[in-house]
Scaffold this motif. Structure first.
Motif, mmCIF file in Angstrom:
data_model
loop_
_atom_site.group_PDB
_atom_site.id
_atom_site.type_symbol
_atom_site.label_atom_id
_atom_site.label_comp_id
_atom_site.label_asym_id
_atom_site.label_seq_id
_atom_site.Cartn_x
_atom_site.Cartn_y
_atom_site.Cartn_z
ATOM 1 N N VAL A 1 30.672 -21.588 83.090
ATOM 2 C CA VAL A 1 30.220 -20.201 83.223
ATOM 3 C C VAL A 1 28.701 -20.133 83.096
ATOM 4 C CG1 VAL A 1 30.332 -17.895 82.181
ATOM 5 C CG2 VAL A 1 32.402 -19.290 82.362
ATOM 6 N N LEU A 2 28.162 -20.900 82.160
ATOM 7 C CA LEU A 2 26.716 -20.908 81.954
ATOM 8 C C LEU A 2 25.987 -21.448 83.173
ATOM 9 C CD1 LEU A 2 24.374 -20.407 80.031
ATOM 10 C CD2 LEU A 2 24.760 -22.676 79.073
ATOM 11 N N LEU A 3 26.522 -22.509 83.783
ATOM 12 C CA LEU A 3 25.910 -23.065 84.987
ATOM 13 C C LEU A 3 25.861 -22.017 86.100
ATOM 14 C CD1 LEU A 3 24.804 -25.404 86.688
ATOM 15 C CD2 LEU A 3 27.177 -26.028 87.208
ATOM 16 N N VAL A 4 26.956 -21.305 86.295
ATOM 17 C CA VAL A 4 26.994 -20.259 87.328
ATOM 18 C C VAL A 4 25.970 -19.169 87.022
ATOM 19 C CG1 VAL A 4 28.414 -18.455 88.367
ATOM 20 C CG2 VAL A 4 29.399 -20.707 87.924
ATOM 21 N N ALA A 5 25.879 -18.761 85.754
ATOM 22 C CA ALA A 5 24.930 -17.717 85.375
ATOM 23 C C ALA A 5 23.494 -18.154 85.617
ATOM 24 C CB ALA A 5 25.135 -17.345 83.903
ATOM 25 N N VAL A 6 23.167 -19.389 85.265
ATOM 26 C CA VAL A 6 21.807 -19.906 85.462
ATOM 27 C C VAL A 6 21.450 -19.940 86.947
ATOM 28 C CG1 VAL A 6 20.370 -21.979 85.283
ATOM 29 C CG2 VAL A 6 21.701 -21.219 83.312
ATOM 30 N N VAL A 7 22.382 -20.432 87.773
ATOM 31 C CA VAL A 7 22.125 -20.524 89.209
ATOM 32 C C VAL A 7 21.961 -19.124 89.821
ATOM 33 C CG1 VAL A 7 23.103 -21.215 91.427
ATOM 34 C CG2 VAL A 7 23.246 -22.758 89.463
ATOM 35 N N VAL A 8 22.796 -18.179 89.403
ATOM 36 C CA VAL A 8 22.711 -16.815 89.936
ATOM 37 C C VAL A 8 21.379 -16.170 89.550
ATOM 38 C CG1 VAL A 8 23.661 -14.483 89.746
ATOM 39 C CG2 VAL A 8 25.186 -16.426 90.090
ATOM 40 N N LEU A 9 20.996 -16.293 88.275
ATOM 41 C CA LEU A 9 19.726 -15.711 87.836
ATOM 42 C C LEU A 9 18.543 -16.352 88.549
ATOM 43 C CD1 LEU A 9 20.287 -15.336 83.981
ATOM 44 C CD2 LEU A 9 20.200 -13.523 85.696
ATOM 45 N N ALA A 10 18.598 -17.660 88.736
ATOM 46 C CA ALA A 10 17.521 -18.347 89.458
ATOM 47 C C ALA A 10 17.483 -17.891 90.911
ATOM 48 C CB ALA A 10 17.708 -19.854 89.376
ATOM 49 N N GLY A 11 18.654 -17.677 91.516
ATOM 50 C CA GLY A 11 18.698 -17.195 92.890
ATOM 51 C C GLY A 11 18.121 -15.801 93.024
ATOM 52 N N VAL A 12 18.420 -14.927 92.069
ATOM 53 C CA VAL A 12 17.852 -13.573 92.082
ATOM 54 C C VAL A 12 16.338 -13.639 91.924
ATOM 55 C CG1 VAL A 12 17.749 -11.379 90.835
ATOM 56 C CG2 VAL A 12 19.965 -12.483 91.246
ATOM 57 N N ALA A 13 15.875 -14.490 91.001
ATOM 58 C CA ALA A 13 14.432 -14.634 90.784
ATOM 59 C C ALA A 13 13.739 -15.139 92.043
ATOM 60 C CB ALA A 13 14.180 -15.594 89.617
ATOM 61 N N TRP A 14 14.350 -16.089 92.736
ATOM 62 C CA TRP A 14 13.774 -16.628 93.973
ATOM 63 C C TRP A 14 13.772 -15.577 95.080
ATOM 64 C CZ3 TRP A 14 11.872 -21.643 94.732
ATOM 65 C CH2 TRP A 14 11.558 -21.971 96.052
ATOM 66 N N TYR A 15 14.874 -14.828 95.195
ATOM 67 C CA TYR A 15 14.974 -13.797 96.241
ATOM 68 C C TYR A 15 13.945 -12.698 96.044
ATOM 69 C CZ TYR A 15 16.835 -9.861 98.875
ATOM 70 O OH TYR A 15 16.972 -8.778 99.715
ATOM 71 N N CYS A 16 13.691 -12.338 94.794
ATOM 72 C CA CYS A 16 12.751 -11.251 94.509
ATOM 73 C C CYS A 16 11.337 -11.568 94.984
ATOM 74 C CB CYS A 16 12.740 -10.939 93.018
ATOM 75 S SG CYS A 16 14.213 -10.079 92.429
ATOM 76 N N ILE A 17 11.006 -12.855 95.073
ATOM 77 C CA ILE A 17 9.652 -13.237 95.495
ATOM 78 C C ILE A 17 9.369 -12.769 96.914
ATOM 79 C CG2 ILE A 17 8.107 -15.202 95.893
ATOM 80 C CD1 ILE A 17 9.679 -16.732 93.772
ATOM 81 N N SER A 18 10.420 -12.736 97.754
ATOM 82 C CA SER A 18 10.239 -12.375 99.162
ATOM 83 C C SER A 18 10.240 -10.876 99.413
ATOM 84 C CB SER A 18 11.349 -13.025 100.010
ATOM 85 O OG SER A 18 12.619 -12.525 99.617
ATOM 86 N N LEU A 19 10.516 -10.058 98.410
ATOM 87 C CA LEU A 19 10.569 -8.607 98.609
ATOM 88 C C LEU A 19 9.166 -8.029 98.744
ATOM 89 C CD1 LEU A 19 13.354 -7.600 96.055
ATOM 90 C CD2 LEU A 19 13.578 -8.010 98.506
ATOM 91 N N ARG A 20 8.998 -7.080 99.650
ATOM 92 C CA ARG A 20 7.675 -6.481 99.857
ATOM 93 C C ARG A 20 7.256 -5.636 98.654
ATOM 94 N NH1 ARG A 20 7.650 -4.443 106.224
ATOM 95 N NH2 ARG A 20 7.853 -6.544 107.152
ATOM 96 N N SER A 21 8.182 -4.869 98.132
ATOM 97 C CA SER A 21 7.867 -4.032 96.972
ATOM 98 C C SER A 21 8.126 -4.790 95.677
ATOM 99 C CB SER A 21 8.718 -2.759 97.003
ATOM 100 O OG SER A 21 10.098 -3.097 96.996
ATOM 101 N N TYR A 22 7.706 -6.026 95.663
ATOM 102 C CA TYR A 22 8.064 -6.949 94.585
ATOM 103 C C TYR A 22 7.051 -6.902 93.445
ATOM 104 C CZ TYR A 22 8.006 -11.439 92.245
ATOM 105 O OH TYR A 22 7.954 -12.416 91.307
ATOM 106 N N GLN A 23 7.579 -6.964 92.222
ATOM 107 C CA GLN A 23 6.744 -7.122 91.040
ATOM 108 C C GLN A 23 6.959 -8.531 90.484
ATOM 109 O OE1 GLN A 23 4.514 -4.988 89.850
ATOM 110 N NE2 GLN A 23 4.993 -3.505 91.465
ATOM 111 N N PRO A 24 5.916 -9.326 90.383
ATOM 112 C CA PRO A 24 6.083 -10.727 89.944
ATOM 113 C C PRO A 24 6.685 -10.859 88.553
ATOM 114 C CG PRO A 24 3.768 -10.103 89.911
ATOM 115 C CD PRO A 24 4.496 -9.007 90.621
ATOM 116 N N TRP A 25 6.571 -9.812 87.723
ATOM 117 C CA TRP A 25 7.083 -9.908 86.357
ATOM 118 C C TRP A 25 8.608 -9.979 86.325
ATOM 119 C CZ3 TRP A 25 2.727 -11.303 85.076
ATOM 120 C CH2 TRP A 25 1.572 -10.637 85.464
ATOM 121 N N VAL A 26 9.253 -9.521 87.413
ATOM 122 C CA VAL A 26 10.715 -9.649 87.479
ATOM 123 C C VAL A 26 11.100 -11.134 87.510
ATOM 124 C CG1 VAL A 26 12.785 -9.150 88.832
ATOM 125 C CG2 VAL A 26 10.968 -7.427 88.637
ATOM 126 N N THR A 27 10.470 -11.867 88.413
ATOM 127 C CA THR A 27 10.747 -13.305 88.510
ATOM 128 C C THR A 27 10.360 -14.024 87.226
ATOM 129 O OG1 THR A 27 10.572 -13.423 90.902
ATOM 130 C CG2 THR A 27 10.103 -15.431 89.694
#
Length: 231
Positions: A87-113
């Motif tokens: 469960v922890l592995l899945v959570a880590v991968v999901v959070l990392a994926g969200v952090a990576w995806y947020c970088i590409s958003l135009r209205s992005y705030q770097p503090w989220v990542t």
């Protein structure tokens, strides 16, 4: 000094320092920004810094799972819920994926990542527990948390039932726990007839052997084997 350094490593300090070192490199390149706080914001907002931070967070947990696999640490709560590491592995991968995806958003705030990266790295502090350095011995003064973990894993592997005993998680290495542990050793080919099953023989859980096998992550892949049902 060594205990402080060990604590610093265990809470993820080295990984945070690595991100800080990369940010310093980018900061030194931003000589065109005169305002010092603005210079740091510009450095930390750089795409390559943010992507590197996500990769470092994943490497931090790859290191942590390695510690679990080689018996240097065990996962708090996995005595009751063996698949917690999955469960922890899945959570880590999901959070990392969200952090990576947020970088590409135009209205992005770097503090989220950066916030997600820090959460991933620092989450190891409350979850991972240093494995005992000394063997856990029946009837001796032991680390109660480590003994409770062993009891929980023995219960999840049906070793108490195989020994005809009622499962327990009280952190006391008594004779009933010792009997269940001997069933675990036998099921996993670890028993030694010249040592085990002798009258008045002290049962011992060795850190690098039996305890390491019990603390392995992803038990559905890496074992150990369950104790056989009583005949």
């Amino acid at each position: 000094m060594a205990p402080l350094l060990e604590m610093f490593v265990e809470v993820g300090g080295l990984w945070v320092m690595l991100i800080g070192a990369l940010a310093w490199i980018e900061y030194s390149r931003r000589a065109d920004v005169q305002d010092d706080p603005g210079r740091w914001v510009a450095a930390l907002s750089t795409t390559w810094i943010l992507k590197s931070a996500v990769v470092i967070a994943l490497l931090a947990w790859a290191w942590n799972f390695g510690r679990l696999f080689f018996g240097d640490a065990y996962l708090r709560g996995s005595g009751v819920f063996p698949e917690l590491s999955t469960v922890l592995l899945v959570a880590v991968v999901v959070l990392a994926g969200v952090a990576w995806y947020c970088i590409s958003l135009r209205s992005y705030q770097p503090w989220v990542t950066l916030g997600l990266v820090l959460a991933i790295i620092l989450s190891s502090a409350p979850l991972l527990v240093q494995s005992p350095r000394e063997p856990l011995a029946q009837g001796e003064s032991n680390d109660r948390q480590a003994v409770a973990f062993v009891q929980g894993r023995l219960a999840s592997l049906d070793c108490f039932a195989a020994a005809g005993e009622k499962a327990r998680r009280d952190g006391t290495f008594d004779a009933l726990t010792g009997t269940a542990f001997l069933s675990f050793k036998a099921a996993n080919g670890l028993d030694d007839p010249d040592i085990d099953f002798q009258p008045d023989q002290t049962v011992v859980v060795r850190p690098g052997q039996e305890f390491g096998l019990l603390s392995r992550p992803f038990p559905f892949l890496f074992g150990p084997r369950r104790c056989p049902a009583p005949s």
